[in-house]
Design a protein around this motif. Structure first.
Motif, PDB file in Angstrom:
ATOM      1  N   THR A  33       0.916  -1.027   0.083  1.00 38.97           N
ATOM      2  CA  THR A  33       0.183   0.106  -0.296  1.00 38.97           C
ATOM      3  C   THR A  33       0.343   1.382  -0.269  1.00 38.97           C
ATOM      4  O   THR A  33       2.107   1.504   0.845  1.00 38.97           O
ATOM      5  CB  THR A  33      -1.151   0.156   1.457  1.00 38.97           C
ATOM      6  OG1 THR A  33      -2.177  -0.561   1.319  1.00 38.97           O
ATOM      7  CG2 THR A  33      -1.804   1.756   1.285  1.00 38.97           C
ATOM      8  N   MET A  34       0.282   1.791  -0.427  1.00 38.06           N
ATOM      9  CA  MET A  34       1.060   3.226  -0.616  1.00 38.06           C
ATOM     10  C   MET A  34       0.300   4.391  -0.282  1.00 38.06           C
ATOM     11  O   MET A  34      -1.061   4.621  -0.560  1.00 38.06           O
ATOM     12  CB  MET A  34       1.587   3.896  -2.342  1.00 38.06           C
ATOM     13  CG  MET A  34       2.918   2.300  -2.958  1.00 38.06           C
ATOM     14  SD  MET A  34       2.861   3.080  -4.181  1.00 38.06           S
ATOM     15  CE  MET A  34       4.923   4.157  -3.731  1.00 38.06           C
ATOM     16  N   TRP A  47      -4.486  12.802   6.531  1.00 37.72           N
ATOM     17  CA  TRP A  47      -3.937  12.245   5.463  1.00 37.72           C
ATOM     18  C   TRP A  47      -5.152  12.309   3.883  1.00 37.72           C
ATOM     19  O   TRP A  47      -6.253  12.996   4.588  1.00 37.72           O
ATOM     20  CB  TRP A  47      -5.010  10.513   6.311  1.00 37.72           C
ATOM     21  CG  TRP A  47      -5.303   9.229   5.287  1.00 37.72           C
ATOM     22  CD1 TRP A  47      -3.735   8.724   4.358  1.00 37.72           C
ATOM     23  CD2 TRP A  47      -6.553   9.239   4.501  1.00 37.72           C
ATOM     24  NE1 TRP A  47      -4.687   7.710   4.012  1.00 37.72           N
ATOM     25  CE2 TRP A  47      -6.129   7.953   3.753  1.00 37.72           C
ATOM     26  CE3 TRP A  47      -7.807   9.526   4.912  1.00 37.72           C
ATOM     27  CZ2 TRP A  47      -7.108   6.917   3.097  1.00 37.72           C
ATOM     28  CZ3 TRP A  47      -8.489   9.388   4.143  1.00 37.72           C
ATOM     29  CH2 TRP A  47      -8.705   7.289   2.831  1.00 37.72           C
ATOM     30  N   ILE A  50      -4.709   6.618  -0.191  1.00 35.17           N
ATOM     31  CA  ILE A  50      -4.557   5.633  -0.312  1.00 35.17           C
ATOM     32  C   ILE A  50      -4.260   4.741  -2.021  1.00 35.17           C
ATOM     33  O   ILE A  50      -5.441   5.526  -1.893  1.00 35.17           O
ATOM     34  CB  ILE A  50      -3.972   4.202   0.713  1.00 35.17           C
ATOM     35  CG1 ILE A  50      -5.562   4.058   1.180  1.00 35.17           C
ATOM     36  CG2 ILE A  50      -3.510   4.907   2.530  1.00 35.17           C
ATOM     37  CD1 ILE A  50      -5.566   2.993   2.153  1.00 35.17           C
ATOM     38  N   ASP A  52      -4.465   0.577  -3.057  1.00 38.63           N
ATOM     39  CA  ASP A  52      -3.349  -0.671  -2.463  1.00 38.63           C
ATOM     40  C   ASP A  52      -2.431  -1.111  -3.617  1.00 38.63           C
ATOM     41  O   ASP A  52      -2.249  -0.964  -4.836  1.00 38.63           O
ATOM     42  CB  ASP A  52      -4.115  -1.587  -1.643  1.00 38.63           C
ATOM     43  CG  ASP A  52      -5.343  -2.292  -2.578  1.00 38.63           C
ATOM     44  OD1 ASP A  52      -5.987  -2.664  -2.245  1.00 38.63           O
ATOM     45  OD2 ASP A  52      -5.078  -2.325  -3.951  1.00 38.63           O
ATOM     46  N   ASN A  96       3.774   7.769   1.450  1.00 38.92           N
ATOM     47  CA  ASN A  96       4.347   7.016   2.166  1.00 38.92           C
ATOM     48  C   ASN A  96       3.965   5.628   1.859  1.00 38.92           C
ATOM     49  O   ASN A  96       3.139   5.539   0.569  1.00 38.92           O
ATOM     50  CB  ASN A  96       3.416   7.518   3.647  1.00 38.92           C
ATOM     51  CG  ASN A  96       3.721   5.885   5.053  1.00 38.92           C
ATOM     52  OD1 ASN A  96       3.335   4.490   4.003  1.00 38.92           O
ATOM     53  ND2 ASN A  96       4.377   5.229   5.044  1.00 38.92           N
ATOM     54  N   ALA A  97       4.969   3.813   1.772  1.00 42.58           N
ATOM     55  CA  ALA A  97       4.525   3.082   0.996  1.00 42.58           C
ATOM     56  C   ALA A  97       5.244   2.427   2.122  1.00 42.58           C
ATOM     57  O   ALA A  97       6.711   2.219   2.901  1.00 42.58           O
ATOM     58  CB  ALA A  97       5.553   3.025  -0.154  1.00 42.58           C
ATOM     59  N   HIS A  98       4.573   1.109   2.290  1.00 43.10           N
ATOM     60  CA  HIS A  98       5.176   0.178   2.511  1.00 43.10           C
ATOM     61  C   HIS A  98       5.275  -1.214   1.621  1.00 43.10           C
ATOM     62  O   HIS A  98       4.725  -1.386   0.681  1.00 43.10           O
ATOM     63  CB  HIS A  98       3.737  -0.718   3.654  1.00 43.10           C
ATOM     64  CG  HIS A  98       4.044  -1.987   4.227  1.00 43.10           C
ATOM     65  ND1 HIS A  98       4.242  -1.760   5.773  1.00 43.10           N
ATOM     66  CD2 HIS A  98       4.461  -3.203   3.965  1.00 43.10           C
ATOM     67  CE1 HIS A  98       4.603  -2.640   6.075  1.00 43.10           C
ATOM     68  NE2 HIS A  98       4.843  -4.334   5.441  1.00 43.10           N
ATOM     69  N   LYS A 111       8.744  -2.126   5.750  1.00 48.69           N
ATOM     70  CA  LYS A 111       8.268  -0.954   7.127  1.00 48.69           C
ATOM     71  C   LYS A 111       7.834  -0.202   5.830  1.00 48.69           C
ATOM     72  O   LYS A 111       7.730  -0.095   4.226  1.00 48.69           O
ATOM     73  CB  LYS A 111      10.072  -1.263   7.301  1.00 48.69           C
ATOM     74  CG  LYS A 111      11.157  -1.296   6.169  1.00 48.69           C
ATOM     75  CD  LYS A 111      12.114  -0.646   6.879  1.00 48.69           C
ATOM     76  CE  LYS A 111      11.925   0.854   8.031  1.00 48.69           C
ATOM     77  NZ  LYS A 111      13.342   1.285   7.904  1.00 48.69           N
ATOM     78  N   ASP A 112       7.363   0.171   6.729  1.00 54.11           N
ATOM     79  CA  ASP A 112       7.083   1.956   5.748  1.00 54.11           C
ATOM     80  C   ASP A 112       8.031   2.813   6.142  1.00 54.11           C
ATOM     81  O   ASP A 112       9.031   2.766   6.799  1.00 54.11           O
ATOM     82  CB  ASP A 112       6.056   2.549   7.012  1.00 54.11           C
ATOM     83  CG  ASP A 112       4.236   1.617   6.824  1.00 54.11           C
ATOM     84  OD1 ASP A 112       3.824   2.106   7.998  1.00 54.11           O
ATOM     85  OD2 ASP A 112       4.910   1.530   5.924  1.00 54.11           O
ATOM     86  N   TYR A 113       8.062   3.510   4.739  1.00 53.69           N
ATOM     87  CA  TYR A 113       8.997   5.227   3.716  1.00 53.69           C
ATOM     88  C   TYR A 113       7.906   5.306   3.668  1.00 53.69           C
ATOM     89  O   TYR A 113       7.085   5.770   3.398  1.00 53.69           O
ATOM     90  CB  TYR A 113       9.565   4.009   3.225  1.00 53.69           C
ATOM     91  CG  TYR A 113      10.418   2.824   3.030  1.00 53.69           C
ATOM     92  CD1 TYR A 113       9.708   1.472   2.963  1.00 53.69           C
ATOM     93  CD2 TYR A 113      12.223   3.133   3.582  1.00 53.69           C
ATOM     94  CE1 TYR A 113      10.824   0.209   4.102  1.00 53.69           C
ATOM     95  CE2 TYR A 113      13.395   2.159   4.167  1.00 53.69           C
ATOM     96  CZ  TYR A 113      12.859   0.500   3.787  1.00 53.69           C
ATOM     97  OH  TYR A 113      13.146  -0.337   3.784  1.00 53.69           O
ATOM     98  N   TRP A 114       8.871   6.694   4.364  1.00 56.85           N
ATOM     99  CA  TRP A 114       8.433   8.484   3.731  1.00 56.85           C
ATOM    100  C   TRP A 114       9.222   8.980   3.381  1.00 56.85           C
ATOM    101  O   TRP A 114      10.903   8.632   3.142  1.00 56.85           O
ATOM    102  CB  TRP A 114       7.959   9.116   5.077  1.00 56.85           C
ATOM    103  CG  TRP A 114       7.074   8.339   6.625  1.00 56.85           C
ATOM    104  CD1 TRP A 114       7.385   7.247   7.198  1.00 56.85           C
ATOM    105  CD2 TRP A 114       6.280   9.541   6.083  1.00 56.85           C
ATOM    106  NE1 TRP A 114       6.315   7.772   7.555  1.00 56.85           N
ATOM    107  CE2 TRP A 114       5.142   8.586   7.229  1.00 56.85           C
ATOM    108  CE3 TRP A 114       5.016   9.797   5.239  1.00 56.85           C
ATOM    109  CZ2 TRP A 114       4.213   8.401   7.293  1.00 56.85           C
ATOM    110  CZ3 TRP A 114       3.715  10.154   5.770  1.00 56.85           C
ATOM    111  CH2 TRP A 114       3.241   9.693   6.870  1.00 56.85           C
TER     112      TRP A 114
END
Length: 124
Positions: A33-34, A47, A50, A52, A96-98, A111-114
């Motif tokens: 998901t982003m 927010w 998103i 997926d 943000n992206a997982h 993990k989540d990145y920003w």
């Protein structure tokens, strides 16, 4: 190492449009998901929406109909098309992206990145 970089921000007049991009790079195995977030001066991060891994989208109620999120998995990139922009859309926009990375030390579940953000200013 995985990195997210936003681009496409700038100054636009009310009623105008902008298209933001969020590009992921590095040792990527899979992007799940982003999402997009924004933060206006003096306000909490909000927010936006998103997308997926199957391209299903969901948006903040107040932005539905004006903002559209899409992704190009071949390019590891997500987009935010913003139309009919208003001064209240002025903010720093973050993605943000997982992500599941590949290589030694990568968490199996990802993990989540920003990203660092790109500034959008709506003003005449």
């Amino acid at each position: 190492q995985v990195q997210l970089v936003e681009s496409g921000g700038g100054l636009v007049q009310p009623g105008g449009s902008l298209r933001l991009a969020c590009a992921a790079s590095g040792s990527i195995f899979r992007i799940d998901t982003m999402g997009w977030y924004r933060q206006a001066p003096g306000k909490q991060r909000e927010w936006v929406g998103i997308i997926d891994s199957t391209a299903n989208t969901n948006y903040a109620e107040s932005l539905k109909g004006r903002f559209t999120i899409s992704r190009d998995d071949a390019m590891n990139t997500m987009y935010l098309q913003m139309n009919s922009l208003k001064p209240e859309d002025t903010a720093l926009y973050y993605c943000n992206a997982h992500i599941v990375c590949s290589g030694y030390g990568c968490p199996l579940r990802g993990k989540d990145y920003w990203g660092q953000g790109t500034q959008v200013t709506v003003s005449s």
